[in-house]
Design an enzyme around this catalytic site. Structure first.
Site, mmCIF file in Angstrom:
data_model
loop_
_atom_site.group_PDB
_atom_site.id
_atom_site.type_symbol
_atom_site.label_atom_id
_atom_site.label_comp_id
_atom_site.label_asym_id
_atom_site.label_seq_id
_atom_site.Cartn_x
_atom_site.Cartn_y
_atom_site.Cartn_z
ATOM 1 N N CYS A 84 0.726 -1.070 -0.023
ATOM 2 C CA CYS A 84 0.019 -0.060 0.207
ATOM 3 C C CYS A 84 0.954 1.121 0.026
ATOM 4 O O CYS A 84 1.882 1.344 0.678
ATOM 5 C CB CYS A 84 -0.954 0.080 1.175
ATOM 6 S SG CYS A 84 -2.147 1.398 1.212
ATOM 7 N N LEU A 137 -11.476 7.860 8.731
ATOM 8 C CA LEU A 137 -11.418 9.273 9.115
ATOM 9 C C LEU A 137 -10.391 9.507 10.126
ATOM 10 O O LEU A 137 -9.347 10.069 9.669
ATOM 11 C CB LEU A 137 -12.652 9.849 9.478
ATOM 12 C CG LEU A 137 -12.735 11.351 9.826
ATOM 13 C CD1 LEU A 137 -12.273 12.091 8.367
ATOM 14 C CD2 LEU A 137 -13.994 11.922 10.536
ATOM 15 N N ASN A 138 -10.422 8.919 11.225
ATOM 16 C CA ASN A 138 -9.418 8.852 12.299
ATOM 17 C C ASN A 138 -8.895 10.040 13.151
ATOM 18 O O ASN A 138 -7.907 9.926 13.701
ATOM 19 C CB ASN A 138 -8.253 8.066 11.671
ATOM 20 C CG ASN A 138 -8.789 6.763 10.995
ATOM 21 O OD1 ASN A 138 -9.384 6.092 11.545
ATOM 22 N ND2 ASN A 138 -8.211 6.476 9.755
ATOM 23 N N ASN A 177 -5.081 -1.584 16.973
ATOM 24 C CA ASN A 177 -4.698 -2.766 17.240
ATOM 25 C C ASN A 177 -2.950 -2.953 17.218
ATOM 26 O O ASN A 177 -2.354 -2.446 15.999
ATOM 27 C CB ASN A 177 -5.167 -3.879 16.007
ATOM 28 C CG ASN A 177 -6.515 -4.217 16.467
ATOM 29 O OD1 ASN A 177 -6.841 -4.651 17.438
ATOM 30 N ND2 ASN A 177 -7.295 -3.755 15.527
ATOM 31 N N CYS A 217 -7.791 -5.515 12.351
ATOM 32 C CA CYS A 217 -7.845 -4.269 11.524
ATOM 33 C C CYS A 217 -6.407 -3.647 11.749
ATOM 34 O O CYS A 217 -5.895 -3.465 12.762
ATOM 35 C CB CYS A 217 -8.894 -3.461 11.965
ATOM 36 S SG CYS A 217 -8.715 -1.870 11.064
#
Length: 342
Positions: A110, A214-215, A289, A332
């Site tokens: 990514c 969003l975070n 996590n 996640c």
């Protein structure tokens, strides 16, 4: 050889026509490939032996190789797939009482660089083909425990789906085509970091569920956590989500990874309640996590509960996501597709 798993229905129909075959053959082939999960042409017993022999000579049904399956104590299964070029990706199968959800990867690696996600450490990698993504679904079905059928598919694995737009759009077509995998649009969810132009393109072609990572509630924090925010800041993203075409009763899912001391304060919760007002949405809170090499920590349970209550009191539908598969690095943000070693 061409891989027929890499074809949508319309593409397969055109290929069948070019072969000089009658149009009904496309329906037969598509059903065998995408609904019944045939792994070889010899399985297609309602197709003549002569045509099966020709298909075997000229085409393939190659899928990613399922090289390893890890089982979690909570029933979650993580599948490591090896691709033809040696790269690896992971899918996660999460059984529940009334459903089973498969988390699919769309890229090997990514380029988004999100600091709370382990996949970012792999680097950009490459886009997956339709066959490599659809193959994850078909192989997961094959490897699932007896009696378990996948009911939901989420594009939340490795990679940014909208950075692989063309192939992912074709995957969504295959997933929701009633002649093929036949998942309802409400049973398929695409999660994005917020590539605004691609979000607008998605809304024009598909009615699958949209989830947005969003975070953070300020550009300063979000840009630090998610470099994409420098290209598409929060205001631009929220405006795009406010314009997103939704059928009546549908909502966008806002995903919010909570990180201790970074974005889990009362001020963050208050800003989030104001920020989301223009959007028909629900909120998924995701306690961070941990993974090897990360400097972040999960929030305290009391912080999660307080944040949850503030959103609830403000009138939002809010859910705190239970971490599944953390003991096998399948939760996640934990996927990294470590290759097998001899």
């Amino acid at each position: 050889m061409k891989n027929l798993l890499d074809f949508t229905y319309d593409e397969l129909a055109a290929e069948v026509s070019a072969m000089g075959e009658r149009s009904f053959r496309a329906d037969q082939l598509y059903a065998w490939i995408q609904r019944r999960g045939a792994r070889g042409f010899e399985e297609m017993t309602d197709i003549s032996k002569a045509l099966r022999a020709r298909l075997s000579r000229e085409y393939t049904l190659a899928r990613p190789e399922a090289a390893r399956v890890l089982a979690s104590g909570d029933g979650t299964r993580k599948i490591l797939f090896v691709l033809d070029d040696g790269l690896c990706v992971e899918s996660v199968l999460m059984p529940e009482k009334d459903r089973a959800t498969l988390c699919v990867s769309t890229q090997a690696g990514c380029a988004m660089g999100c600091l709370f996600c382990r996949t970012a450490a792999m680097g950009p990698g490459r886009n997956l083909t339709l066959a490599e993504m659809a193959g994850q679904v078909l192989e997961a079905e094959r490897l699932a425990p007896e009696g378990l059928r996948i009911t939901n598919v989420v594009l939340m694995g490795m990679g940014e789906p909208l950075a692989n737009f063309d192939n992912v759009a074709r995957l969504l077509e295959v997933l929701t085509d009633p002649r093929g995998m036949a998942f309802g649009a409400r049973k398929v969810t695409l999660s994005t970091v917020g590539l605004v132009p691609a979000i607008e393109r998605l809304g024009a072609i598909s009615q699958v569920n949209l989830a947005v990572s969003l975070n953070a509630t300020t550009d300063e924090v979000r840009s630090r956590l998610m470099p994409v925010n420098r290209r598409h800041p929060i205001g631009e993203l929220i405006a795009a989500l406010g314009r997103y075409p939704l059928k009546r009763g549908r909502r966008i899912t806002i995903e919010y990874v909570m990180i201790d001391g970074v974005n889990d304060g009362d001020d963050d919760a208050a800003r989030l309640t104001r920020l989301l007002r223009p959007i028909p949405c629900k909120v998924n809170l995701i306690p961070f996590n941990p993974f090897e090499g990360s400097r972040f920590r999960p929030p305290r349970p009391s912080r999660v509960a307080s944040f949850h209550k503030r959103l609830l009191d403000a009138g939002y539908a809010v859910f705190t996501r239970e971490s599944r598969g953390r003991d096998i690095d399948a939760a996640c943000g934990q996927l990294a597709a470590r290759p097998l070693h001899p």
